[in-house]
Write an enzyme that holds these catalytic residues in place. Structure first.
Site, PDB file in Angstrom:
ATOM      1  N   TYR A 301       5.843  -5.066  10.008  1.00 18.79           N
ATOM      2  CA  TYR A 301       5.354  -3.713  10.192  1.00 18.79           C
ATOM      3  C   TYR A 301       3.858  -3.652   9.928  1.00 18.79           C
ATOM      4  O   TYR A 301       3.274  -4.521   9.289  1.00 18.79           O
ATOM      5  CB  TYR A 301       6.085  -2.735   9.250  1.00 18.79           C
ATOM      6  CG  TYR A 301       5.876  -3.026   7.781  1.00 18.79           C
ATOM      7  CD1 TYR A 301       4.770  -2.519   7.104  1.00 18.79           C
ATOM      8  CD2 TYR A 301       6.794  -3.806   7.074  1.00 18.79           C
ATOM      9  CE1 TYR A 301       4.571  -2.786   5.762  1.00 18.79           C
ATOM     10  CE2 TYR A 301       6.602  -4.080   5.727  1.00 18.79           C
ATOM     11  CZ  TYR A 301       5.487  -3.573   5.077  1.00 18.79           C
ATOM     12  OH  TYR A 301       5.287  -3.850   3.745  1.00 18.79           O
ATOM     13  N   GLY A 315       0.377  -9.470  -2.344  1.00 19.84           N
ATOM     14  CA  GLY A 315       0.392  -8.213  -1.618  1.00 19.84           C
ATOM     15  C   GLY A 315       1.110  -7.062  -2.281  1.00 19.84           C
ATOM     16  O   GLY A 315       1.541  -6.125  -1.605  1.00 19.84           O
ATOM     17  N   HIS A 319       0.039   2.402  -4.590  1.00 19.56           N
ATOM     18  CA  HIS A 319      -0.617   3.196  -3.544  1.00 19.56           C
ATOM     19  C   HIS A 319       0.134   4.495  -3.279  1.00 19.56           C
ATOM     20  O   HIS A 319       1.313   4.651  -3.638  1.00 19.56           O
ATOM     21  CB  HIS A 319      -0.757   2.395  -2.242  1.00 19.56           C
ATOM     22  CG  HIS A 319       0.543   2.007  -1.595  1.00 19.56           C
ATOM     23  ND1 HIS A 319       1.295   2.871  -0.819  1.00 19.56           N
ATOM     24  CD2 HIS A 319       1.214   0.821  -1.589  1.00 19.56           C
ATOM     25  CE1 HIS A 319       2.368   2.246  -0.364  1.00 19.56           C
ATOM     26  NE2 HIS A 319       2.344   1.003  -0.823  1.00 19.56           N
ATOM     27  N   CYS A 337       5.776  -2.898  -3.335  1.00 16.36           N
ATOM     28  CA  CYS A 337       4.691  -2.131  -3.938  1.00 16.36           C
ATOM     29  C   CYS A 337       5.236  -1.063  -4.885  1.00 16.36           C
ATOM     30  O   CYS A 337       6.428  -0.763  -4.892  1.00 16.36           O
ATOM     31  CB  CYS A 337       3.836  -1.479  -2.854  1.00 16.36           C
ATOM     32  SG  CYS A 337       2.814  -2.650  -1.936  1.00 16.36           S
ATOM     33  N   ASN A 339       5.174   2.672  -5.263  1.00 10.85           N
ATOM     34  CA  ASN A 339       4.890   3.908  -4.533  1.00 10.85           C
ATOM     35  C   ASN A 339       4.733   5.071  -5.507  1.00 10.85           C
ATOM     36  O   ASN A 339       5.561   5.258  -6.406  1.00 10.85           O
ATOM     37  CB  ASN A 339       6.033   4.244  -3.578  1.00 10.85           C
ATOM     38  CG  ASN A 339       6.090   3.355  -2.346  1.00 10.85           C
ATOM     39  OD1 ASN A 339       6.908   3.577  -1.456  1.00 10.85           O
ATOM     40  ND2 ASN A 339       5.240   2.336  -2.267  1.00 10.85           N
TER      41      ASN A 339
END
Length: 422
Positions: A301, A315, A319, A337, A339
């Site tokens: 994606y 990575g 965020h 990640c 979120n």
């Protein structure tokens, strides 16, 4: 989560091995002892040897003194220009402030003074090698000048290809760190030799100035490679901020000087793409970033995000994720990640600094060594075992555990994001 780690650092700390000894030409002695008895003059030996040729441009003026101390060093080139040099902390050598030039002749004149005041002066003249044609090891210093870093900021040097174990001591001797006010630390290598970290036993004290030099240009590394560059930087340590992320509660606690500022709901990595658990450091901050995971096993994606803060080389970021706000605080739905809401991400960007500690607990996988700046993910005792040189006696006593991330510790730009998880 592809991310090419290109690392290479600099800073030989407190314990440096003296250079090999060699006799030199001029030997001037002066002074007399009491009652007409001639006092013993200091014994002084220098390197490189007099008339040595093909000396690496990374050469230092090695000084060994018996019965006195070095009181003057003058290094000049073949045109008579003086070359600046600074002493190592242990006094074993004087290090030129910049690499020497290829195929040039240099003269070092060194004076040692004994307790009686008697002096010995020796000189050595040597010629450097021609410019090397050997392949270089690429190094990167992840510490820039004129920045304000968090209290957990490690000085990080990366190497590509990695430094073999037998060459790490020579490289570490050329990595220098000074702190003001003094806060001694140590270097430690990632096991594969791709990174070296420098930190103190506890977090840096706010307001500390840190000066770093990775003096690797022209340094022979093993038999087949050379160091690539001489890099320096000076920056300061800012306020003490830390983030604690708990998978069980799906909450992030934001602390400043050990006091809770705010709790923020989070959504972490789903079971198939879990977030790493461990002690990380904010590596970079981006107002806007694009995560492109096409071609990666768990990717495929492309997504644009705002207010992204990198935590790992692989990575993982904190965020803004407005699409998962309904899951934040209850369910993990990301690709690894952390979120948070758009509003919380914007607020965090104004609170955090590169170099702030982020601790994640309770996820399915541990943080991998070297995946980001993992200097704080081990105890001090384990950290100093990674040094290629003896650790000074004052730093050997090890705490039983790493400092609590919310404690007030008396405590660079990373590569641009390549891939990341939502």
């Amino acid at each position: 989560m592809g991310f090419e780690r290109r690392l290479s650092l600099l800073a030989a700390t407190i314990a440096a091995t003296p250079l090999a000894l060699a006799a030199c030409t001029a030997d001037q002695r002066s002074g007399a002892g009491p009652a007409g008895v001639r006092a013993a003059a200091p014994e002084l030996a220098l390197t490189p040897a007099d008339r040595a040729r093909d000396v690496p441009i990374s050469a230092e003026v090695g000084t060994t003194v018996k019965g006195g101390r070095v009181t003057q060093v003058r290094l000049t080139d073949d045109k008579g220009a003086q070359v600046g040099a600074e002493p190592r902390e242990d006094g074993s050598a004087w290090v030129p402030v910049a690499p020497l030039q290829p195929r040039r002749t240099y003269t070092a004149e060194v004076t040692a003074t004994g307790d009686s005041g008697k002096t010995t002066t020796r000189r050595t003249t040597f010629t450097t090698t021609a410019a090397s044609t050997k392949p270089e090891i690429t190094s990167n210093l992840y510490f820039e000048s004129n920045q304000t870093y968090g209290t957990a900021m490690p000085v990080t040097v990366s190497f590509d290809p990695p430094i073999p174990k037998e060459a790490r001591a020579d490289v570490q001797r050329r990595l220098f760190v000074k702190t003001n006010p003094p806060q001694p630390g140590a270097w430690s290598w990632v096991s594969d030799g791709s990174q070296a970290y420098y930190r103190a036993p506890d977090f840096w004290r706010p307001g500390t100035t840190i000066s770093v030099r990775a003096a690797l240009e022209g340094l022979p590394i093993g038999k087949e490679r050379m160091g690539d560059a001489d890099r320096s930087a000076t920056s300061k340590i800012g306020r003490q901020v830390s983030l604690e992320i708990d998978n069980a509660s799906k909450q992030m606690s934001v602390l400043r000087d050990g006091k809770l500022l705010r709790r923020i709901p989070v959504s972490l990595g789903k079971p198939s793409t879990p977030t790493s658990s461990g002690k990380m450091v904010i590596m970079a901050k981006h107002q806007y970033a694009t995560f492109d995971t096409r071609g990666e096993p768990d990717g495929g994606y492309v997504v644009d995000v705002e207010d992204a803060q990198r935590l790992t080389a692989g990575g993982e970021f904190i965020h803004g994720a407005p699409w998962s706000e309904g899951d934040q605080g209850s369910t993990n739905v990301s690709h690894g990640c952390t979120n948070v809401s758009a509003a919380a991400a914007d607020w965090l960007m104004n609170v955090t600094q590169v170099g702030d500690l982020v601790t994640v607990r309770g996820t399915e996988v541990p943080l991998t060594e070297g995946n980001g700046w993992t200097a704080w993910n081990v105890s001090w005792e384990e950290f100093v075992r990674g040094s290629a040189l003896p650790v000074p006696a004052g730093l050997r006593p090890a705490p039983t555990q790493a400092p609590h991330p919310g404690a007030v510790a008396g405590g660079s730009p990373a590569p641009a994001p390549s891939a990341g998880g939502r």
